[in-house]
Design an enzyme around this catalytic site. Sequence first.
Site, PDB file in Angstrom:
ATOM      1  N   GLY A 182     140.178 -60.509  65.864  1.00  0.00           N
ATOM      2  CA  GLY A 182     140.442 -59.311  66.677  1.00  0.00           C
ATOM      3  C   GLY A 182     139.352 -59.150  67.712  1.00  0.00           C
ATOM      4  N   GLU A 183     139.032 -57.917  68.044  1.00  0.00           N
ATOM      5  CA  GLU A 183     138.013 -57.553  69.038  1.00  0.00           C
ATOM      6  C   GLU A 183     138.397 -57.938  70.464  1.00  0.00           C
ATOM      7  OE1 GLU A 183     134.225 -59.352  68.199  1.00  0.00           O
ATOM      8  OE2 GLU A 183     134.099 -58.537  66.173  1.00  0.00           O
TER       9      GLU A 183
END
Length: 577
Positions: free
Chosen positions: A543-544
Amino acid sequence: MDNSGYSQEQRDAIYRVIAERRDVRRGFRPDPVPADVLGRVLAAAHQAPSVGFSQPWDFIVITDRARRERIAALARRHAGEFAADLPGARARAFDQLKIESILDTPVNIVVSCDRTRGGRHTLGRHAQPQTAEFSSVLAVANLWLAARAEGLGVGWVSFFDERELAAELGLPAHLAVIAYLCVGYVTSFAAEPELATAGWARRRPVSWAVHAEEFGHRGMPGEAPVDPLADLIGAITPPDAEAMAAAAERQDRMTKPRGSLGVLEEVSVRLAGLAGSCPPPLPEPACVAVFAADHGVHAQGVSPWPQEVTAQMVANFLAGGAVVNAFAAQAGAEVTVVDVGVAADLEPVPGLLPRKVARGTADFTAGPAMTRDQAMAALVVGAEIARDLVAAGNRCLVTGDMGIANTTASAALICAFTGADPAEATGRGTGIDAATYARKIEVVCRGLARHSPDPADPVGALAAFGGFEHAALAGFILGAAALRVPVILDGVIAGAAALAAVALAPDAIAACFAGHRSAEPGHAVTLSYLGLRPLVDLGLRLGEGTGAVLALPLVQSAARALRDVATFDSAGVADKL
Ligand SMILES: Cc1cc2nc3c(=O)[nH]c(=O)nc-3n(C[C@H](O)[C@H](O)[C@H](O)COP(=O)(O)O)c2cc1C
């Protein structure tokens, strides 16, 4: 009856000088500014409104060359420090800008502010001490407009350490430097701000800035109030078929075997269709917006990580210590973090956009994760972030996300929009054991059974399952599509948000580029439902925004190839027989 005392012609002149005032940094003439002209301009500045009529300004007129050289050196040092902090594309653009003309102009004027002038009973200043500075800024505005009418260009320089400059000017400690202005006659005034012409930033339409009665109720006087979602959806139109055809045709004429750039040819054609031009603009500068929020469903034990990790990771992004920061630094992209619903109070720091709709969602197994109004608010947040980042000069948006338990909300959304089986759409997120995984699937099943989401009501589905980052990301994608700027999607969270965005406005898909395929099983379901081909497939599940940032150079290279590669005719290379 018009009792203004101004003829229409005089009124027009006022509006004209306002529209034609420019911050000038180029094209100064060396001829001196006569004392009477300078005196008139300073007298105009001195007529500015001021808090409690305190007239807190002073004007220091500087012509001495040696002094200006010392001041120019101070500005150069600060500009260097600013440039050192810029991501690649921004640094290159900054290099081309002229940010001061301290030595090119015959006169420099410093406008200062005395916050103490008038004693303690200055009307209005007791409640808002900063009104002293505001007043000095108004003096600058008067000066700037009067100068324009005199044919004098004015350039404001703010690359200074304020006290360093104050020391050079002999300013006592109680005086603040408000503005450093470079003044001189110019050959011409540009029609538009240089920062707009250079693509550094764009002018925001006035309608974005006008609200009726309450913040957020946008609408120009005399016009119907803006329905932000309807407005956004209405602005999203299909890609430009002509530009796409031109791009496909150019790909075939480029000095390479036809089709040899594979998927990147398709990317370039889509970029052209989105921009409505062939070749399309380079998708840079790029900015990753990491939308962060917390999830009530965390209480169901779907993640091994405590909820506080969301806020802790936000701090890490802002300190530049996360993987997305490393990847973004490598790709030359900026990282900005949007608190759209973190269940903690976050310190204001540069790079954090505080847009909290609520402190986390509710547990979707017990009721809706959020109200419809909250879902709408988060959608609007995302769209406005997209708009602001594009107005700030970004030509490519990249999705990022942070929210402990957000793969559970994603799985529920994916099932709601695609009809997938929860066992197929639910993944192990950050890594969970078999018992937690089984519980996670069961939680998604319970949520779906409780809410019976209607895919034809995307706002309802977002409200049912959350999270705030999904709703904001959906708005972000719609915002990008409305402005015809590409948005590179990260993994399963962005994918779930894209499902909502595309359900609201099917043409939004034209703006979406799938950065990568995440290891989360729900992501593959999403990509095939959306018909998007991932550019990178490296088994990432972080993610991120990490997977999307990795794809940024690919999207940029696709556009650059279309722009830069010679054609068989232009290069005199023989085509295949
Ligand atoms: C408070 C303030 C500080 C500014 N500082 C700088 C500066 O250091 N260097 C620069 O090139 N322009 C500076 N500018 C000019 C702005 O970049 C410019 O006003 C903006 O691009 C809009 O263009 P316009 O003034 O021609 O409408 C400053 C403007 C303001 C209002």
